[in-house]
Design an enzyme around this catalytic site. Structure first.
Site, PDB file in Angstrom:
ATOM      1  N   GLU A  11       8.060  -8.284  -3.868  1.00 55.17           N
ATOM      2  CA  GLU A  11       8.353  -6.886  -4.189  1.00 55.17           C
ATOM      3  C   GLU A  11       9.850  -6.569  -4.143  1.00 55.17           C
ATOM      4  OE1 GLU A  11       4.182  -4.815  -2.822  1.00 55.17           O
ATOM      5  OE2 GLU A  11       5.447  -5.636  -1.258  1.00 55.17           O
ATOM      6  N   GLY A  78      -3.112  -0.080  -5.335  1.00 48.56           N
ATOM      7  CA  GLY A  78      -4.295  -0.017  -6.195  1.00 48.56           C
ATOM      8  C   GLY A  78      -4.498   1.419  -6.667  1.00 48.56           C
ATOM      9  N   MET A 179      -1.328  -0.304   1.929  1.00 47.68           N
ATOM     10  CA  MET A 179      -1.588  -0.697   3.313  1.00 47.68           C
ATOM     11  C   MET A 179      -0.420  -0.450   4.280  1.00 47.68           C
ATOM     12  SD  MET A 179      -3.808  -4.148   2.451  1.00 47.68           S
ATOM     13  CE  MET A 179      -4.431  -4.381   4.112  1.00 47.68           C
ATOM     14  N   GLU A 180       0.619   0.269   3.836  1.00 48.73           N
ATOM     15  CA  GLU A 180       1.775   0.449   4.732  1.00 48.73           C
ATOM     16  C   GLU A 180       2.373   1.859   4.733  1.00 48.73           C
ATOM     17  OE1 GLU A 180       1.945  -1.908   2.176  1.00 48.73           O
ATOM     18  OE2 GLU A 180       1.199  -3.583   3.399  1.00 48.73           O
ATOM     19  N   ASP A 203      -3.353  -2.898  -9.670  1.00 47.28           N
ATOM     20  CA  ASP A 203      -4.794  -3.128  -9.872  1.00 47.28           C
ATOM     21  C   ASP A 203      -5.502  -1.800  -9.709  1.00 47.28           C
ATOM     22  OD1 ASP A 203      -5.940  -2.927  -6.919  1.00 47.28           O
ATOM     23  OD2 ASP A 203      -4.018  -3.941  -6.816  1.00 47.28           O
TER      24      ASP A 203
HETATM   25  N1  ADE Z   1      -2.059  -2.913  -2.680  1.00 49.03           N
HETATM   26  C1  ADE Z   1      -2.178  -3.255  -3.967  1.00 49.03           C
HETATM   27  N2  ADE Z   1      -3.454  -3.187  -4.386  1.00 49.03           N
HETATM   28  C2  ADE Z   1      -4.166  -2.769  -3.305  1.00 49.03           C
HETATM   29  C3  ADE Z   1      -5.529  -2.525  -3.089  1.00 49.03           C
HETATM   30  N3  ADE Z   1      -6.431  -2.679  -4.061  1.00 49.03           N
HETATM   31  N4  ADE Z   1      -5.919  -2.128  -1.849  1.00 49.03           N
HETATM   32  C4  ADE Z   1      -5.017  -1.977  -0.851  1.00 49.03           C
HETATM   33  N5  ADE Z   1      -3.711  -2.212  -1.017  1.00 49.03           N
HETATM   34  C5  ADE Z   1      -3.282  -2.602  -2.226  1.00 49.03           C
END
Ligand code: ADE
Length: 238
Positions: A11, A78, A179-180, A203
């Site tokens: 990243e 995501g 997630m952060e 995604d």
């Molecule tokens: N970071 C990128 N894609 C993610 C996802 N599907 N879930 C959690 N963190 C992500």
């Protein structure tokens, strides 16, 4: 001085390269903090690794060890908002921990004893990120969208359409899941340091997410981070 955080090397690969050789690296708590000039701004760049604990620990060290007075987190996420697609960019207005639930002691999502569930991003930093992302996407051409709003953070890689539906029901304003971000925003809030979060959609958090995530991370994530943050750094008031 600006602190720049990301979870994974892919990243910020290009940004680290832009820092050039005039970097001093301090290793604290199994993290490397790269200190140097980036597009005219003194910066500290560090990788948090994945998840809320890792992000919180890295942010606390960043703010204790360096004279950092603003923080930007960059990375992938995501998409969960109805019109949020792979390749779009999201700038956070606010961040919430979608997996935090101390009910019935505290309302769902509320951070116990902080009396808040949503941490707001700094308005000036978020507005500048949004402007720089718009310029970057225009220059690239194509149809990628740009969004500003709520980012949902949790210790879970979401790869299930049923979980996305649940999330949409519980947090209808959420644009993306990662997630952060909310962990970084909480620590910045506790230290009184402005922060902002920039996410590129890798995604759609469904069954294809693991493959889409890995491909996007390898091929696109760093280009977006560097392309947007180069403009941001050049425009940032000293
Ligand atoms: N970071 C990128 N894609 C993610 C996802 N599907 N879930 C959690 N963190 C992500």
């Amino acid at each position: 001085m600006l602190g720049i955080l990301a979870a994974l090397p892919d990243e910020i690969r290009d940004l680290l390269h832009d820092m050039g050789p005039a970097v001093s690296t301090h290793r604290v708590g199994m993290r490397d903090y790269h200190h140097g000039m980036l597009h005219g701004q003194p910066c500290v760049l560090a990788l948090t690794r994945i998840g809320k604990v890792a992000a919180a620990a890295t942010t606390a060290t960043l703010l204790r060890e360096f004279p950092v007075d603003r923080v930007v987190f960059t990375g992938v996420a995501g998409g969960v908002g109805a019109d949020v697609r792979v390749g779009d960019v999201v700038v956070g207005n606010a961040l919430v921990q979608h997996d935090l639930d101390a009910s019935p002691l505290f309302p769902r999502y509320e951070v116990p004893l902080l009396q808040t569930s949503h941490f707001t991003a700094d308005e000036a930093l978020a507005a500048l990120l949004h402007r720089c992302a718009a310029e970057f996407l225009t220059q690239r051409g194509g149809t990628a969208g740009l969004h500003r709003g709520l980012i949902a953070t949790g210790d879970r890689f979401v790869n299930d359409a049923a979980v996305v539906r649940e999330l949409r029901g519980a947090l209808p304003d959420a644009l993306c899941v990662e997630m952060e971000g909310a962990a970084v925003a909480q620590v910045c809030h506790e230290f009184g340091v402005p922060c902002a979060v920039l996410r590129t959609i890798s995604d759609c958090a469904d069954q294809d997410a693991p493959v889409d995530f890995a491909t996007f991370l390898r091929e696109v994530a760093s280009v977006y981070s560097a392309g947007i943050l180069r403009r941001f750094l050049a425009a940032l008031p000293a």
